[in-house]
Motif scaffolding. Structure first.
Motif, mmCIF file in Angstrom:
data_model
loop_
_atom_site.group_PDB
_atom_site.id
_atom_site.type_symbol
_atom_site.label_atom_id
_atom_site.label_comp_id
_atom_site.label_asym_id
_atom_site.label_seq_id
_atom_site.Cartn_x
_atom_site.Cartn_y
_atom_site.Cartn_z
ATOM 1 N N ARG A 26 10.391 -65.043 77.343
ATOM 2 C CA ARG A 26 9.095 -65.374 77.938
ATOM 3 C C ARG A 26 8.307 -64.145 78.384
ATOM 4 N N LEU A 27 8.964 -63.019 78.484
ATOM 5 C CA LEU A 27 8.280 -61.805 78.921
ATOM 6 C C LEU A 27 7.940 -60.932 77.722
ATOM 7 N N PRO A 28 6.828 -60.200 77.805
ATOM 8 C CA PRO A 28 6.455 -59.315 76.693
ATOM 9 C C PRO A 28 7.546 -58.282 76.435
ATOM 10 N N GLY A 29 7.843 -58.041 75.179
ATOM 11 C CA GLY A 29 8.815 -57.023 74.812
ATOM 12 C C GLY A 29 10.259 -57.447 74.925
ATOM 13 N N HIS A 30 10.523 -58.661 75.382
ATOM 14 C CA HIS A 30 11.887 -59.157 75.560
ATOM 15 C C HIS A 30 12.764 -58.095 76.235
ATOM 16 N N PRO A 31 12.532 -57.807 77.520
ATOM 17 C CA PRO A 31 13.305 -56.759 78.198
ATOM 18 C C PRO A 31 14.807 -56.980 78.069
ATOM 19 N N ASP A 32 15.547 -55.867 78.003
ATOM 20 C CA ASP A 32 16.997 -55.947 77.854
ATOM 21 C C ASP A 32 17.636 -56.673 79.030
ATOM 22 N N ILE A 33 17.173 -56.349 80.251
ATOM 23 C CA ILE A 33 17.737 -56.954 81.467
ATOM 24 C C ILE A 33 16.571 -57.342 82.375
ATOM 25 N N VAL A 34 16.602 -58.569 82.889
ATOM 26 C CA VAL A 34 15.543 -59.048 83.779
ATOM 27 C C VAL A 34 16.180 -59.503 85.084
ATOM 28 N N LEU A 35 15.751 -58.900 86.188
ATOM 29 C CA LEU A 35 16.213 -59.292 87.516
ATOM 30 C C LEU A 35 15.045 -59.991 88.212
ATOM 31 N N ARG A 36 15.034 -61.319 88.185
ATOM 32 C CA ARG A 36 13.907 -62.086 88.730
ATOM 33 C C ARG A 36 13.743 -61.871 90.231
ATOM 34 N N LYS A 37 14.852 -61.821 90.942
ATOM 35 C CA LYS A 37 14.800 -61.648 92.390
ATOM 36 C C LYS A 37 14.057 -60.362 92.770
ATOM 37 N N TYR A 38 14.175 -59.353 91.945
ATOM 38 C CA TYR A 38 13.575 -58.053 92.203
ATOM 39 C C TYR A 38 12.275 -57.861 91.418
ATOM 40 N N CYS B 229 17.831 -42.940 72.550
ATOM 41 C CA CYS B 229 17.012 -41.713 72.536
ATOM 42 C C CYS B 229 16.332 -41.508 71.186
ATOM 43 N N PHE B 230 17.018 -41.784 70.089
ATOM 44 C CA PHE B 230 16.410 -41.590 68.772
ATOM 45 C C PHE B 230 15.317 -42.616 68.516
ATOM 46 N N TRP B 231 15.618 -43.894 68.691
ATOM 47 C CA TRP B 231 14.691 -44.959 68.311
ATOM 48 C C TRP B 231 13.435 -45.001 69.156
ATOM 49 N N HIS B 232 13.502 -44.508 70.384
ATOM 50 C CA HIS B 232 12.342 -44.552 71.268
ATOM 51 C C HIS B 232 11.772 -43.168 71.545
ATOM 52 N N GLY B 233 12.228 -42.153 70.816
ATOM 53 C CA GLY B 233 11.639 -40.825 70.869
ATOM 54 C C GLY B 233 11.719 -40.166 72.233
ATOM 55 N N HIS B 234 12.931 -40.006 72.764
ATOM 56 C CA HIS B 234 13.126 -39.378 74.069
ATOM 57 C C HIS B 234 12.863 -37.876 73.954
ATOM 58 N N ARG C 209 6.089 -41.664 62.119
ATOM 59 C CA ARG C 209 5.202 -42.816 62.348
ATOM 60 C C ARG C 209 5.958 -43.955 63.029
ATOM 61 N N LYS C 210 7.167 -44.229 62.567
ATOM 62 C CA LYS C 210 7.950 -45.336 63.133
ATOM 63 C C LYS C 210 8.247 -45.103 64.617
ATOM 64 N N ILE C 211 8.677 -43.913 64.953
ATOM 65 C CA ILE C 211 9.022 -43.615 66.345
ATOM 66 C C ILE C 211 7.770 -43.606 67.220
ATOM 67 N N MET C 212 6.649 -43.119 66.692
ATOM 68 C CA MET C 212 5.396 -43.156 67.452
ATOM 69 C C MET C 212 4.971 -44.604 67.708
ATOM 70 N N ARG C 213 5.113 -45.480 66.713
ATOM 71 C CA ARG C 213 4.796 -46.901 66.917
ATOM 72 C C ARG C 213 5.698 -47.508 67.988
ATOM 73 N N ASN C 214 6.987 -47.155 67.955
ATOM 74 C CA ASN C 214 7.907 -47.668 68.973
ATOM 75 C C ASN C 214 7.474 -47.217 70.365
ATOM 76 N N LYS C 215 7.089 -45.935 70.499
ATOM 77 C CA LYS C 215 6.670 -45.411 71.799
ATOM 78 C C LYS C 215 5.393 -46.088 72.282
ATOM 79 N N GLU C 216 4.438 -46.292 71.369
ATOM 80 C CA GLU C 216 3.197 -46.979 71.743
ATOM 81 C C GLU C 216 3.477 -48.412 72.170
ATOM 82 N N ARG C 217 4.342 -49.106 71.422
ATOM 83 C CA ARG C 217 4.686 -50.489 71.764
ATOM 84 C C ARG C 217 5.385 -50.552 73.120
ATOM 85 N N ASP C 218 6.275 -49.599 73.397
ATOM 86 C CA ASP C 218 6.955 -49.554 74.696
ATOM 87 C C ASP C 218 5.936 -49.406 75.821
ATOM 88 N N LYS C 219 4.979 -48.512 75.628
ATOM 89 C CA LYS C 219 3.954 -48.263 76.652
ATOM 90 C C LYS C 219 3.094 -49.504 76.885
#
Length: 166
Positions: free
Chosen positions: A44-56, A65-70, A88-98
């Motif tokens: 239900r959340l954008p980007g399907h976060p890996d871990i969601v803590l609703r209380k917080y 590090c490779f896939w998200h261009g650390h 291009r792929k890693i730049m798209r991943n970084k833009e999507r993360d942002k």
């Protein structure tokens, strides 16, 4: 030039997991044993976060590090073959993360990114302790905002105080 055949390369790439990765499992195990309760890959959340803590009201992204261009990380090295594609792929991943984190922030969610390299054995304990400290700080900060008495009302009687003369 790639040393593997197209089929071998395809099989290698197809075997890379997007969920339940080792770094993600390390963070989840630590959070669970520390008493934090969470949901995984909330659709239900954008980007399907890996871990969601609703209380917080916090989303945790555990990024490779490779896939998200650390930037500045020794694990982020652009491959020597098909370089334009990977850049291009890693730049798209970084833009999507942002964009995803901006959407979540507009919805009132805190976003925390944990990098794969921060979970290596030499830095793991410090990273996980820092994560727990941050979550507790977010929780206390949000609670203090919710229950803070506005400054102009500080002269009013509180229920535990004796009534003044009227």
């Amino acid at each position: 030039m790639d040393t593997l055949s197209k089929q071998q390369r395809h099989n290698n790439m197809a075997s890379i997991k997007g969920k339940n990765t080792k770094p993600e499992m390390i963070v989840r195990r630590y959070l669970w044993h520390s008493g934090f309760r969470y949901r995984v890959n909330n659709p239900r959340l954008p980007g399907h976060p890996d871990i969601v803590l609703r209380k917080y009201r916090t989303c945790i992204f555990v990024n490779g590090c490779f896939w998200h261009g650390h930037e500045g990380c020794r694990h982020y090295v652009v491959p020597k073959t098909n370089t334009d594609f990977w850049v291009r792929k890693i730049m798209r991943n970084k833009e999507r993360d942002k964009e995803t984190q901006q959407q979540l922030a507009r919805m009132g969610w805190h976003c925390i990114t944990v990098w794969e390299c921060e979970l290596k054995k030499d830095r793991r304990e410090q990273t996980l302790a820092s994560l727990a400290f941050t979550l507790n700080h977010i929780y206390l900060k949000d609670r203090s905002i919710l229950y803070q008495v506005p400054e102009e009302e500080t002269g009013m009687c509180i229920a535990a105080e004796p009534e003044g003369e009227y």
